[in-house]
Motif scaffolding. Structure first.
Motif, PDB file in Angstrom:
ATOM      1  N   ILE A 293       0.840  -1.197   0.000  1.00 35.18           N
ATOM      2  CA  ILE A 293       0.000   0.000   0.000  1.00 35.18           C
ATOM      3  C   ILE A 293       0.875   1.246   0.000  1.00 35.18           C
ATOM      4  CG2 ILE A 293      -1.632   1.332   1.383  1.00 35.18           C
ATOM      5  CD1 ILE A 293      -2.894  -1.015  -0.059  1.00 35.18           C
ATOM      6  N   ASN A 294       1.937   1.244   0.786  1.00 36.11           N
ATOM      7  CA  ASN A 294       2.865   2.374   0.812  1.00 36.11           C
ATOM      8  C   ASN A 294       3.473   2.594  -0.575  1.00 36.11           C
ATOM      9  OD1 ASN A 294       4.707   4.368   1.961  1.00 36.11           O
ATOM     10  ND2 ASN A 294       6.278   2.787   1.771  1.00 36.11           N
ATOM     11  N   TRP A 295       3.902   1.522  -1.222  1.00 39.33           N
ATOM     12  CA  TRP A 295       4.521   1.610  -2.556  1.00 39.33           C
ATOM     13  C   TRP A 295       3.524   2.134  -3.586  1.00 39.33           C
ATOM     14  CZ3 TRP A 295       3.730  -0.853  -7.294  1.00 39.33           C
ATOM     15  CH2 TRP A 295       4.779  -0.741  -8.227  1.00 39.33           C
ATOM     16  N   LEU A 296       2.305   1.619  -3.557  1.00 37.97           N
ATOM     17  CA  LEU A 296       1.290   2.064  -4.513  1.00 37.97           C
ATOM     18  C   LEU A 296       0.926   3.527  -4.300  1.00 37.97           C
ATOM     19  CD1 LEU A 296      -1.088  -1.050  -4.488  1.00 37.97           C
ATOM     20  CD2 LEU A 296       0.458  -0.343  -6.331  1.00 37.97           C
ATOM     21  N   ALA A 297       0.832   3.951  -3.043  1.00 37.74           N
ATOM     22  CA  ALA A 297       0.469   5.339  -2.757  1.00 37.74           C
ATOM     23  C   ALA A 297       1.546   6.305  -3.250  1.00 37.74           C
ATOM     24  CB  ALA A 297       0.221   5.523  -1.268  1.00 37.74           C
ATOM     25  N   GLN A 298       2.817   5.891  -3.193  1.00 28.63           N
ATOM     26  CA  GLN A 298       3.879   6.747  -3.695  1.00 28.63           C
ATOM     27  C   GLN A 298       3.767   6.971  -5.193  1.00 28.63           C
ATOM     28  OE1 GLN A 298       5.642   8.035  -1.288  1.00 28.63           O
ATOM     29  NE2 GLN A 298       4.983   6.573   0.251  1.00 28.63           N
ATOM     30  N   ARG A 299       3.193   6.008  -5.907  1.00 28.93           N
ATOM     31  CA  ARG A 299       3.156   6.070  -7.369  1.00 28.93           C
ATOM     32  C   ARG A 299       1.803   6.514  -7.914  1.00 28.93           C
ATOM     33  NH1 ARG A 299       6.909   3.539  -5.338  1.00 28.93           N
ATOM     34  NH2 ARG A 299       8.872   3.084  -6.385  1.00 28.93           N
ATOM     35  N   TRP A 300       0.740   6.097  -7.298  1.00 28.87           N
ATOM     36  CA  TRP A 300      -0.589   6.409  -7.817  1.00 28.87           C
ATOM     37  C   TRP A 300      -1.321   7.465  -7.006  1.00 28.87           C
ATOM     38  CZ3 TRP A 300      -2.636   0.733  -8.710  1.00 28.87           C
ATOM     39  CH2 TRP A 300      -1.890   0.147  -9.731  1.00 28.87           C
ATOM     40  N   GLY A 301      -0.842   7.752  -5.812  1.00 26.92           N
ATOM     41  CA  GLY A 301      -1.542   8.690  -4.947  1.00 26.92           C
ATOM     42  C   GLY A 301      -2.435   7.962  -3.963  1.00 26.92           C
ATOM     43  N   LYS A 302      -2.518   8.475  -2.750  1.00 25.46           N
ATOM     44  CA  LYS A 302      -3.290   7.779  -1.724  1.00 25.46           C
ATOM     45  C   LYS A 302      -4.787   7.840  -1.984  1.00 25.46           C
ATOM     46  CE  LYS A 302      -3.038  11.674   1.557  1.00 25.46           C
ATOM     47  NZ  LYS A 302      -2.309  12.572   0.646  1.00 25.46           N
ATOM     48  N   TRP A 303      -5.262   8.859  -2.712  1.00 20.24           N
ATOM     49  CA  TRP A 303      -6.696   8.921  -3.041  1.00 20.24           C
ATOM     50  C   TRP A 303      -7.104   7.688  -3.838  1.00 20.24           C
ATOM     51  CZ3 TRP A 303      -9.994   8.767  -7.141  1.00 20.24           C
ATOM     52  CH2 TRP A 303     -11.282   9.242  -6.935  1.00 20.24           C
ATOM     53  N   ARG A 304      -6.349   7.392  -4.899  1.00 17.99           N
ATOM     54  CA  ARG A 304      -6.675   6.241  -5.749  1.00 17.99           C
ATOM     55  C   ARG A 304      -6.558   4.926  -4.983  1.00 17.99           C
ATOM     56  NH1 ARG A 304      -3.269   7.898 -11.215  1.00 17.99           N
ATOM     57  NH2 ARG A 304      -4.647   9.586 -11.923  1.00 17.99           N
ATOM     58  N   VAL A 305      -5.500   4.799  -4.189  1.00 19.92           N
ATOM     59  CA  VAL A 305      -5.275   3.535  -3.475  1.00 19.92           C
ATOM     60  C   VAL A 305      -6.355   3.328  -2.416  1.00 19.92           C
ATOM     61  CG1 VAL A 305      -3.658   2.246  -2.039  1.00 19.92           C
ATOM     62  CG2 VAL A 305      -2.804   3.647  -3.924  1.00 19.92           C
ATOM     63  N   PHE A 306      -6.716   4.383  -1.696  1.00 21.29           N
ATOM     64  CA  PHE A 306      -7.763   4.252  -0.679  1.00 21.29           C
ATOM     65  C   PHE A 306      -9.107   3.939  -1.318  1.00 21.29           C
ATOM     66  CE2 PHE A 306     -10.890   6.020   2.356  1.00 21.29           C
ATOM     67  CZ  PHE A 306     -10.536   5.301   3.484  1.00 21.29           C
ATOM     68  N   ALA A 307      -9.442   4.645  -2.402  1.00 20.13           N
ATOM     69  CA  ALA A 307     -10.694   4.349  -3.110  1.00 20.13           C
ATOM     70  C   ALA A 307     -10.690   2.923  -3.640  1.00 20.13           C
ATOM     71  CB  ALA A 307     -10.903   5.348  -4.244  1.00 20.13           C
ATOM     72  N   GLY A 308      -9.532   2.484  -4.162  1.00 22.01           N
ATOM     73  CA  GLY A 308      -9.445   1.112  -4.666  1.00 22.01           C
ATOM     74  C   GLY A 308      -9.612   0.086  -3.568  1.00 22.01           C
ATOM     75  N   SER A 309      -9.088   0.370  -2.375  1.00 23.38           N
ATOM     76  CA  SER A 309      -9.245  -0.547  -1.247  1.00 23.38           C
ATOM     77  C   SER A 309     -10.709  -0.650  -0.829  1.00 23.38           C
ATOM     78  CB  SER A 309      -8.385  -0.070  -0.070  1.00 23.38           C
ATOM     79  OG  SER A 309      -8.485  -0.941   1.035  1.00 23.38           O
ATOM     80  N   LEU A 310     -11.410   0.482  -0.806  1.00 21.78           N
ATOM     81  CA  LEU A 310     -12.842   0.459  -0.481  1.00 21.78           C
ATOM     82  C   LEU A 310     -13.622  -0.374  -1.496  1.00 21.78           C
ATOM     83  CD1 LEU A 310     -13.371   4.230   0.440  1.00 21.78           C
ATOM     84  CD2 LEU A 310     -13.580   2.307   2.023  1.00 21.78           C
ATOM     85  N   LEU A 311     -13.347  -0.154  -2.780  1.00 20.50           N
ATOM     86  CA  LEU A 311     -14.090  -0.875  -3.819  1.00 20.50           C
ATOM     87  C   LEU A 311     -13.762  -2.364  -3.804  1.00 20.50           C
ATOM     88  CD1 LEU A 311     -16.012  -0.780  -6.198  1.00 20.50           C
ATOM     89  CD2 LEU A 311     -14.062  -0.235  -7.679  1.00 20.50           C
ATOM     90  N   THR A 312     -12.475  -2.699  -3.643  1.00 21.27           N
ATOM     91  CA  THR A 312     -12.088  -4.116  -3.589  1.00 21.27           C
ATOM     92  C   THR A 312     -12.746  -4.809  -2.400  1.00 21.27           C
ATOM     93  OG1 THR A 312      -9.957  -3.535  -4.572  1.00 21.27           O
ATOM     94  CG2 THR A 312     -10.132  -5.700  -3.547  1.00 21.27           C
ATOM     95  N   SER A 313     -12.793  -4.131  -1.260  1.00 21.33           N
ATOM     96  CA  SER A 313     -13.456  -4.705  -0.087  1.00 21.33           C
ATOM     97  C   SER A 313     -14.945  -4.914  -0.341  1.00 21.33           C
ATOM     98  CB  SER A 313     -13.259  -3.779   1.126  1.00 21.33           C
ATOM     99  OG  SER A 313     -11.893  -3.598   1.413  1.00 21.33           O
ATOM    100  N   ALA A 314     -15.561  -3.970  -1.058  1.00 23.36           N
ATOM    101  CA  ALA A 314     -16.980  -4.098  -1.369  1.00 23.36           C
ATOM    102  C   ALA A 314     -17.247  -5.322  -2.238  1.00 23.36           C
ATOM    103  CB  ALA A 314     -17.475  -2.834  -2.081  1.00 23.36           C
ATOM    104  N   LEU A 315     -16.261  -5.719  -3.046  1.00 24.74           N
ATOM    105  CA  LEU A 315     -16.416  -6.892  -3.903  1.00 24.74           C
ATOM    106  C   LEU A 315     -16.085  -8.191  -3.180  1.00 24.74           C
ATOM    107  CD1 LEU A 315     -14.769  -5.476  -7.165  1.00 24.74           C
ATOM    108  CD2 LEU A 315     -17.217  -5.698  -6.662  1.00 24.74           C
TER     109      LEU A 315
END
Length: 448
Positions: A293-315
């Motif tokens: 998560i730390n690595w992804l946030a450095q590259r994609w931004g924490k907004w995208r990674v956090f939103a992606g975590s919410l959506l993945t959890s919803a699935l």
């Protein structure tokens, strides 16, 4: 010939020492909390054949509820006072320094009631000591949370500190899991004393290194009173959307964790002793995913990674509904796979809220000209407790719809935990889409 050397415009991150020491504060408090969560009720109201109750059972729940409400209610006040404090050591560190030892002392006293048998005086003693512990805990944890934006001033560093704090939280829970064998050998009081002595350095060693930013201390001429603080928070759109998102994910992890024994015995048809096999892969998945998560946030931004975590959890979470004999895997393998996947999916939701909160505090400074980390993190802590309390009360109601494979409808209530979790995460994702800060900006891009 002169050769041009390409340089990285991003500021260099500090060494990991600050991250580890800040995380050490989380390890200590989490381990103590974990022991209390697992054993305090068992100690005062042991099961039949394991000793006599120490307090009247009918009064225990009500007393705990009152203490929880009072503790939650004073959190914003502690945050407000922390924001207004001006000392040579800063705004947060004096509270952390003064509360760590009392918290450990009250923790040990919890296991030394004055009477051996059932007595209302034991309940009075428990309430008094637990009230002292809760006050010390709030005085310690609210400033600790508010300290993060002080010690990490860039987005990238804040995400990294949050990652280490999440790792240390998991390690603290693992440390708390070792209380059982110690209790069996040494008893409750001596085990509490062992934990207090071993964990004391975790509360104080970080204070030798961690330092605040003196320019963040509010000038008396521009301080807002308590009512003005709350009113200005309500005008911060980033705070409102993050808080609304929090209402959707706060409590879900606790709800899932509390349902795991039912998943093991009633959906996967295993023994209670098999529960540990379900927790271990979840813990390992979390520890592996937090650095990712730390690595992804450095590259994609924490907004995208956090939103992606919410959506993945919803699935992932509703997958609990479909575990059954009709799939080619064994029930045990299906259950362990689901527990592992949900832990991985939720990793972004665990790691990033602290860093997002720091971003919101920075935005608040642009609006008000003040640094008010304390009241923000304290308000989120209060609402987190409220939501967790609601979820704790909701689980028994869900189980009324079916908690055993022997019932006509089967463990329907247990399965609905996954459906409810998925629905909450989907709602959180849709709300977070309107969060106005940091869209598309990699966490490594400069100071915030």
């Amino acid at each position: 010939m002169t050769r041009t050397v390409a340089t990285d415009s991003r500021p260099a991150l500090p060494g990991a020492q600050i991250d580890l020491l800040y995380g050490l504060l989380s390890l200590g408090s989490t381990a103590i909390w974990g022991v209390m969560s697992a054993w305090l009720l068992y100690f005062y109201l042991p099961p039949e054949g394991e000793g006599s109750a120490l307090v009247p059972a009918a009064l225990y729940g009500g007393a705990m509820l009152v203490l929880r409400v009072l503790s939650a209610a004073i959190s914003p006040t502690i945050g407000y006072l922390s924001d207004r404090t001006r000392t040579r050591w800063g705004r947060r560190l004096p509270y952390i320094l003064g509360s760590g030892l009392p918290m450990l002392v009250f923790f040990v006293l919890l296991w030394t009631p004055p009477f051996r048998g059932t007595s209302p005086w034991n309940l009075v003693y428990l309430v008094a000591v637990l009230a002292g512990y809760n006050l010390a805990y709030i005085l310690n944890q609210v400033p600790t949370m508010a300290l993060l934006p002080e010690i990490a001033v860039t987005d990238a560093h804040r995400v990294r500190v949050s990652t280490w704090a999440a790792v240390m939280t998991v390690l603290g829970m693992m440390l708390a899991a070792g209380a059982g064998p110690l209790i069996e050998r040494f008893g409750f009081a001596h085990t509490a004393l062992i934990y207090a002595v071993v964990l004391l350095p975790a509360f104080y060693l970080p204070l030798l290194v961690l330092r605040e930013r003196p320019e963040h201390q509010a000038r008396p001429a521009v301080r807002l009173n308590f009512r003005q603080n709350l009113a200005s928070m309500m005008r911060n759109r980033a705070f409102l959307f993050m808080t609304a998102t929090g209402f959707c994910f706060w409590g879900i992890m606790g709800l899932v964790q509390a349902s795991v024994p039912y998943i093991v015995t009633e959906i996967c048809l295993l023994q209670e002793s098999d529960t540990l096999m379900f927790y271990l892969p979840a813990v390992l998945a979390s520890l592996l995913c937090y650095p990712l998560i730390n690595w992804l946030a450095q590259r994609w931004g924490k907004w995208r990674v956090f939103a992606g975590s919410l959506l993945t959890s919803a699935l992932v979470l509703p997958g609990l509904m479909v575990i059954g004999d009709w799939l080619p895997l064994s029930l045990k393998a299906q259950g362990m796979l689901w527990v592992t996947l949900q832990a991985a999916a939720l990793s972004g939701v665990v790691v990033l809220p602290r860093a997002l909160g720091a971003e919101i505090v920075d935005h608040d400074e642009e609006l008000t000209g003040q640094r008010r980390e304390g009241i923000y993190y304290a308000t989120w802590g209060l609402l987190d407790q409220v939501v967790n309390g609601v979820m704790a009360a909701l689980l028994p109601l869900l189980l009324l719809l079916g908690r055993s494979h022997l019932e006509p409808q089967g463990p329907l209530g247990v399965r609905l935990v996954g459906a409810l979790g998925g629905a909450c995460m989907l709602a959180g994702f849709l709300i977070f889409l309107r969060y106005p800060l940091g869209r598309g900006r990699p966490a490594g891009q400069g100071p915030v």
